[in-house]
Design an enzyme around this catalytic site. Structure first.
Site, PDB file in Angstrom:
ATOM      1  N   THR A 133       0.745  -1.234  -0.078  1.00 28.58           N
ATOM      2  CA  THR A 133       0.019   0.018  -0.014  1.00 28.58           C
ATOM      3  C   THR A 133       0.811   1.352  -0.092  1.00 28.58           C
ATOM      4  O   THR A 133       2.036   1.203   0.481  1.00 28.58           O
ATOM      5  CB  THR A 133      -0.926  -0.059   1.262  1.00 28.58           C
ATOM      6  N   ASP A 134       0.386   2.198  -0.522  1.00 24.63           N
ATOM      7  CA  ASP A 134       0.944   3.470  -0.364  1.00 24.63           C
ATOM      8  C   ASP A 134       0.985   4.038   0.920  1.00 24.63           C
ATOM      9  O   ASP A 134       1.841   5.068   1.402  1.00 24.63           O
ATOM     10  CB  ASP A 134       0.478   4.755  -1.213  1.00 24.63           C
ATOM     11  N   GLU A 135       0.191   3.495   1.869  1.00 23.06           N
ATOM     12  CA  GLU A 135       0.233   4.045   3.310  1.00 23.06           C
ATOM     13  C   GLU A 135       1.710   3.836   4.059  1.00 23.06           C
ATOM     14  O   GLU A 135       1.917   4.373   5.288  1.00 23.06           O
ATOM     15  CB  GLU A 135      -0.915   3.432   4.211  1.00 23.06           C
ATOM     16  N   TYR A 158      -1.794  -0.595  11.120  1.00 20.43           N
ATOM     17  CA  TYR A 158      -1.668  -1.458   9.703  1.00 20.43           C
ATOM     18  C   TYR A 158      -0.503  -1.109   8.948  1.00 20.43           C
ATOM     19  O   TYR A 158       0.170  -1.843   8.178  1.00 20.43           O
ATOM     20  CB  TYR A 158      -3.084  -0.844   9.053  1.00 20.43           C
ATOM     21  N   LYS A 162       2.408  -3.209   7.215  1.00 23.22           N
ATOM     22  CA  LYS A 162       2.784  -3.508   5.874  1.00 23.22           C
ATOM     23  C   LYS A 162       4.201  -3.136   5.394  1.00 23.22           C
ATOM     24  O   LYS A 162       4.866  -3.935   4.671  1.00 23.22           O
ATOM     25  CB  LYS A 162       1.720  -2.773   4.927  1.00 23.22           C
TER      26      LYS A 162
HETATM   27  N1  NAD Z   1      -7.977  -1.873  -0.297  1.00 23.66           N
HETATM   28  C1  NAD Z   1      -6.979  -0.872  -0.551  1.00 23.66           C
HETATM   29  O1  NAD Z   1      -7.339   0.230  -0.732  1.00 23.66           O
HETATM   30  C2  NAD Z   1      -5.607  -1.358  -0.894  1.00 23.66           C
HETATM   31  C3  NAD Z   1      -4.685  -0.279  -1.476  1.00 23.66           C
HETATM   32  C4  NAD Z   1      -3.524  -0.819  -1.462  1.00 23.66           C
HETATM   33  C5  NAD Z   1      -2.998  -2.133  -1.066  1.00 23.66           C
HETATM   34  N2  NAD Z   1      -3.696  -2.903  -0.562  1.00 23.66           N
HETATM   35  C6  NAD Z   1      -3.295  -4.310  -0.140  1.00 23.66           C
HETATM   36  O2  NAD Z   1      -3.776  -5.067  -0.853  1.00 23.66           O
HETATM   37  C7  NAD Z   1      -4.055  -6.368  -0.406  1.00 23.66           C
HETATM   38  C8  NAD Z   1      -5.585  -6.877  -0.361  1.00 23.66           C
HETATM   39  O3  NAD Z   1      -6.536  -5.826   0.332  1.00 23.66           O
HETATM   40  P1  NAD Z   1      -8.064  -5.946   0.252  1.00 23.66           P
HETATM   41  O4  NAD Z   1      -8.457  -4.560   0.245  1.00 23.66           O
HETATM   42  O5  NAD Z   1      -8.423  -6.644  -1.089  1.00 23.66           O
HETATM   43  O6  NAD Z   1      -8.192  -6.668   1.798  1.00 23.66           O
HETATM   44  P2  NAD Z   1      -9.376  -7.355   2.116  1.00 23.66           P
HETATM   45  O7  NAD Z   1      -9.377  -7.469   3.654  1.00 23.66           O
HETATM   46  O8  NAD Z   1     -10.610  -7.215   1.604  1.00 23.66           O
HETATM   47  O9  NAD Z   1      -9.010  -9.054   2.006  1.00 23.66           O
HETATM   48  C9  NAD Z   1      -7.799  -9.751   2.532  1.00 23.66           C
HETATM   49  C10 NAD Z   1      -8.044 -11.371   2.341  1.00 23.66           C
HETATM   50  O10 NAD Z   1      -6.847 -11.906   2.858  1.00 23.66           O
HETATM   51  C11 NAD Z   1      -7.494 -13.049   3.786  1.00 23.66           C
HETATM   52  N3  NAD Z   1      -6.890 -13.233   4.632  1.00 23.66           N
HETATM   53  C12 NAD Z   1      -6.444 -12.476   5.705  1.00 23.66           C
HETATM   54  N4  NAD Z   1      -5.637 -12.979   6.698  1.00 23.66           N
HETATM   55  C13 NAD Z   1      -5.317 -14.195   6.147  1.00 23.66           C
HETATM   56  C14 NAD Z   1      -4.133 -15.314   6.493  1.00 23.66           C
HETATM   57  N5  NAD Z   1      -3.830 -15.264   7.499  1.00 23.66           N
HETATM   58  N6  NAD Z   1      -4.171 -16.329   5.615  1.00 23.66           N
HETATM   59  C15 NAD Z   1      -4.802 -16.428   4.475  1.00 23.66           C
HETATM   60  N7  NAD Z   1      -5.742 -15.412   4.222  1.00 23.66           N
HETATM   61  C16 NAD Z   1      -5.952 -14.224   4.734  1.00 23.66           C
HETATM   62  C17 NAD Z   1      -8.999 -12.528   4.183  1.00 23.66           C
HETATM   63  O11 NAD Z   1      -9.810 -13.618   4.331  1.00 23.66           O
HETATM   64  C18 NAD Z   1      -9.322 -11.746   2.923  1.00 23.66           C
HETATM   65  O12 NAD Z   1     -10.260 -12.611   1.882  1.00 23.66           O
HETATM   66  C19 NAD Z   1      -3.605  -6.201   1.144  1.00 23.66           C
HETATM   67  O13 NAD Z   1      -2.279  -6.738   1.115  1.00 23.66           O
HETATM   68  C20 NAD Z   1      -3.800  -4.621   1.279  1.00 23.66           C
HETATM   69  O14 NAD Z   1      -2.536  -4.262   2.197  1.00 23.66           O
HETATM   70  C21 NAD Z   1      -5.111  -2.617  -0.207  1.00 23.66           C
END
Ligand code: NAD
Length: 354
Positions: A133-135, A158, A162
């Site tokens: 993430t950009d955070e 969080y 990350k």
């Molecule tokens: N949502 C955003 O705006 C955003 C932006 C940039 C990066 N990200 C990154 O992208 C990735 C996905 O984000 P998202 O928004 O889809 O998250 P989300 O919370 O919607 O989904 C996370 C998924 O990971 C699974 N999970 C959690 N712990 C687990 C474990 N120990 N083992 C296996 N599975 C596990 C959950 O069941 C879920 O299906 C993350 O790594 C997040 O940091 C998200």
């Protein structure tokens, strides 16, 4: 081509699985623990496809990961599994440390063991994409944007978890030569987003005539990217990115939170008129502790190297998103009723868990 997607039952991971399967010729193994944020209903369009399979497992379970690598024999890992909600990390950080840091460590080690046993040409072609993430870069003032060389300065549990995971991933590339690539993306929005995040929360609260909570004065700026643009960028980076490199991903769509909320209200006034403007429901609430002021991504490297561009503007993407939530109550209703009803999370109090 054989790809492991971790966290494929989440918001972005499910978009990646849907995109990979739609391309054809790619076998996908989705590994997900199915936490509150994981939802197999998001994979309904692919779960009958012969190229798609699902394994319920924790990325922090070393034996399960070793077995998955040996049985599936991937060419590529796209690691998205994470605890992802800043407010939840403030209320209780332990799961964030466990999954985001320890889980990433376990997955890197399982990948390294498997990769060391590959033939030279297979090992050369193998990729591990760590999705971040950009955070991790912290907060910006009014000007400038994060580049791939911006130093890390995370502010929330969080983003700190990350950032730690990103450092592990880049250390595994430098120390062991594991072909790791890291991507850092701005805020995503779109279909199938769990209704604790700003945009779906506002859409659903507005539909139900409930308060639309805006943190502080709503002046914090986020750089919004439509989830399918992110999934396409990740697949591009996994296929063409250079090992050891980082790529920033963003849509050049900066908006203040209050403007996002007002925009959703205007769309709903048009699509679901309620007699009175939805804006009347806006309620300013206590700010998030340590709330980052502004994020903005400079995605020039990704755009320049691969010709990737966000296809959706914020206006087209948000219109599609609101229409999707209106048309897909079957998906979100059970989550609102049984998993998360919209209550406030992430205020610092004596009950906050470690
Ligand atoms: N949502 C955003 O705006 C955003 C932006 C940039 C990066 N990200 C990154 O992208 C990735 C996905 O984000 P998202 O928004 O889809 O998250 P989300 O919370 O919607 O989904 C996370 C998924 O990971 C699974 N999970 C959690 N712990 C687990 C474990 N120990 N083992 C296996 N599975 C596990 C959950 O069941 C879920 O299906 C993350 O790594 C997040 O940091 C998200």
């Amino acid at each position: 081509m054989r790809v492991i997607v971790t966290g494929g039952a989440g918001f972005i991971g499910s978009a990646v699985c849907r995109d990979l399967i739609a391309r054809g010729g790619i076998d996908v193994l989705n590994i997900d623990k199915l936490t509150y944020a994981g939802n197999l209903a998001s994979l309904r369009t692919v779960d009958g496809a012969p190229a798609y399979r699902f394994l319920r497992a924790d990325v922090a379970d070393r034996a399960a990961m070793d077995e998955a690598f040996e049985a599936f024999r991937p060419d590529c890992v796209m690691h998205l599994a994470a605890e992802s909600h800043v407010d939840r990390s403030i209320s209780g950080s332990a799961d964030f440390i466990e999954t985001n840091i320890r889980g990433t460590h376990v997955l890197l080690e399982a990948a390294r063991r498997y990769w060391s046993g590959l033939s030279d040409d297979k090992a050369e072609a193998f990729r591990f994409l760590h999705v971040s993430t950009d955070e991790v870069y912290g907060s910006l003032c009014a000007d400038g944007a994060f580049t791939e060389t911006t130093s890390y300065d995370p502010n929330s549990p969080y983003s700190a978890s990350k950032a730690a995971a990103d450092h592990l991933a880049s250390a595994w590339a430098r120390t062991y030569g594991l072909p790791v690539i890291i991507s850092n993306c701005s805020n995503n929005y779109g279909p199938y987003q769990f209704p604790e995040k700003l945009i779906p929360l506002i859409i659903l609260n507005a539909l139900e005539g409930r308060e639309l909570p805006v943190y502080g004065q709503g002046l914090n700026v986020r750089d919004w990217l439509y989830v399918e643009d992110h999934a396409r960028a990740l697949i591009e980076i996994a296929a063409r990115g250079r090992p050891g490199e980082k790529y920033n991903v963003g849509g050049r769509n900066e908006r203040r939170n209050i403007d996002v909320v007002r925009w959703i209200c205007e769309i709903l006034d048009r699509l679901r008129p309620d007699g009175v403007p939805h804006e009347r429901l806006i309620t300013f609430v206590a700010d998030r502790p340590g709330h980052d002021e502004r994020y903005a991504i400079d995605a020039a490297k990704l755009e320049g190297e691969f010709g990737w561009r966000a296809e959706e503007t914020f206006e087209t993407g948000i219109e599609k998103t609101v229409r999707w939530y209106l048309a897909n109550e079957w998906w979100w209703r059970p989550l609102r009723d049984k998993v998360y009803g919209g209550e406030r999370l992430g205020l610092v109090d004596a009950d906050a868990k470690g």
